[in-house]
Design an enzyme around this catalytic site. Sequence first.
Site, PDB file in Angstrom:
ATOM      1  N   GLU A  97      -9.714   2.849  -5.162  1.00 59.94           N
ATOM      2  CA  GLU A  97      -9.302   4.193  -4.752  1.00 59.94           C
ATOM      3  C   GLU A  97      -8.093   4.688  -5.545  1.00 59.94           C
ATOM      4  OE1 GLU A  97     -10.925   4.302  -0.160  1.00 59.94           O
ATOM      5  OE2 GLU A  97      -8.919   3.488  -0.494  1.00 59.94           O
TER       6      GLU A  97
ATOM      7  N   THR B 241      -5.609  -1.458   9.312  1.00 64.61           N
ATOM      8  CA  THR B 241      -4.835  -1.292  10.553  1.00 64.61           C
ATOM      9  C   THR B 241      -4.267   0.107  10.769  1.00 64.61           C
ATOM     10  OG1 THR B 241      -2.818  -2.105   9.462  1.00 64.61           O
ATOM     11  CG2 THR B 241      -4.205  -3.731  10.575  1.00 64.61           C
TER      12      THR B 241
ATOM     13  N   HIS C  48      -2.850   3.219  -4.593  1.00 64.79           N
ATOM     14  CA  HIS C  48      -2.240   2.769  -3.336  1.00 64.79           C
ATOM     15  C   HIS C  48      -0.820   2.249  -3.577  1.00 64.79           C
ATOM     16  CE1 HIS C  48      -5.571   3.381  -0.614  1.00 64.79           C
ATOM     17  NE2 HIS C  48      -6.399   2.785  -1.464  1.00 64.79           N
TER      18      HIS C  48
ATOM     19  N   ASP D 133       0.862  -1.180   0.000  1.00 65.50           N
ATOM     20  CA  ASP D 133       0.000   0.000   0.000  1.00 65.50           C
ATOM     21  C   ASP D 133       0.900   1.233   0.000  1.00 65.50           C
ATOM     22  OD1 ASP D 133      -2.388   1.750   0.483  1.00 65.50           O
ATOM     23  OD2 ASP D 133      -3.306  -0.183   0.922  1.00 65.50           O
TER      24      ASP D 133
ATOM     25  N   TYR E  80     -16.460  -4.403   8.112  1.00 67.37           N
ATOM     26  CA  TYR E  80     -15.176  -3.740   8.308  1.00 67.37           C
ATOM     27  C   TYR E  80     -14.936  -3.693   9.818  1.00 67.37           C
ATOM     28  CZ  TYR E  80     -13.732  -2.190   3.668  1.00 67.37           C
ATOM     29  OH  TYR E  80     -13.265  -2.160   2.382  1.00 67.37           O
TER      30      TYR E  80
END
Length: 549
Positions: free
Chosen positions: A323, A465, A253, A182, A414
């Site tokens: 995204e 996280t 990402h 990422d 989620y």
Amino acid sequence: MTADGNPPDLIPAPVSTATPEGGGFTPGTRTTLYAGEGTESSARWLRATAGAALGLPLAPATAPGGAGSITLLVDDSLAPEGYRLQVTGEGVQIRGGTPAGVFWGAQTLRQLLGPEAFRAAPGAGTRPRTLAATTVEDAPRFGWRGVMLDVSRHFTQKTDVLRFLDLLAAHKLNVFHFHLTDDQGWRIEIKRHPKLTEVGSWRTRSKWGHRFSDLWDEKPYGGYYTQDDIREIVAYAAERHIRIVPEIDIPGHSQAAIAAYPELGNTDVVDTSALTPWENWGVSPHVLAPTENTLRFYEGVLEEVLELFPADIAPFIHIGGDECPKDQWKASATAQARIAELGLKDEDELQSWIIRHFDTWLAGRGRRLIGWDEILEGGLAPGAAVSSWRGYGGGIAAAEAGHDVVMCPEQHVYLDFRQDGGPDEPMPIGYIRTLEDVYRFEPVPRGLSPEAAAHVIGTQANIWTEVMQERARVDYQAFPRLAAFAEVAWSALPESAERDYAGFERRMATHYRRLDALGVAYRPPGGPLPWQKRPGVAGFPREGAPPNI
């Protein structure tokens, strides 16, 4: 046993149980273990877990079905992951439709043996309990029962990944989505591109709390898995009949990769040589350039990924696809020339072209591409599967178009979302998703045609996280809700279409003791313990009901 013969504490709930006539069975030091062909890994697991916890050597038996024996057998008359567990006065027999079915039956046996069977070694006075005569018939609802763990924002040490796999197995979850890259970190060694870990796996500092927080942890942060680490993780998962879905993010990402190899970025728009792995959370504007060099680079990355994750354990490769801001492509002469060259309509179709390229590339090597539901934008790659995260909509569209779907809508599963509206929730993120909310999640949307519903191959919970700096925070966010999710994924929806939450809560009273024995730092039913709170560290709670449910 309850009055109707159902075990009070099995999670996930089995298809059926019965209480035949006859006495129970008490395992002892003379109890033997027979492993039929294909069940050797389950036998090893039983000795190493329940056997070690209860002080039972479980010596190998030379024949099946002997008095005082636990017998493991593959029986192809059962469903592939199904099993039949029978306890009689003579011993225990577990038959599974495949070796995986035998393993899930062994997990059930461990639960029947009591919370003490979840410890690492016997405690003072530990003795095996007597098992009542019982027959459990069971099989999963879905073949894909998954959990995604993001190790990019905050790195999970290898030993904790192995522990996490054990926790998945204990809940009969069989897919580990391994989010390896990422903007904030690249976590897998790629030998032909060493800077991905030399540069891309470390950031100079990290945001403390949500991205709107004004607090920083100024300590350099990072880590990655060597290729030997990955091989160990793969072998460990295989022993537990868990498939792995490695994720390598393309084309968004990708700031950590661009920081390591600046030529991967849109160099005619920004000075990518100044980039570092991102220190903040959110969506970076820095995306991959749509060049032949980028395609060749990631083909090289994926060649090593395919070698590390063999097809039998990783039939799917996740390429992200979510995204991906298009601003740099809109400003890039190189990207615009590529759009014109390919006869594409816009930047969405450019992203689709990249996804289709890797779909074809992976298919040619016997793998299937899966991506987040943004891969629908600009046209879906023909063989691709979809992780539907922005709600049900993307999954419905994909399933109706004949594509396989894993339902993981953020509004339901989620697990970084907060569990309660109280002020003591640590770094509260998103909408309130209680244990009961997760338990009542239904992966197959109502009204979906039978043909489309058949393309919902399973469901998955996701653990992002950004605000989970250590193992205990992951435990807190994941549990006990992951136990509720496991039942959703495994246990068939009752004919009433309403799950018995009161019954689940009753069974959880025992399951909390199992989690205690395993050392899981779950959220207690009464709220966070003092050391689980994070006072003064900003989260980003959202109010009201989640949209798009």
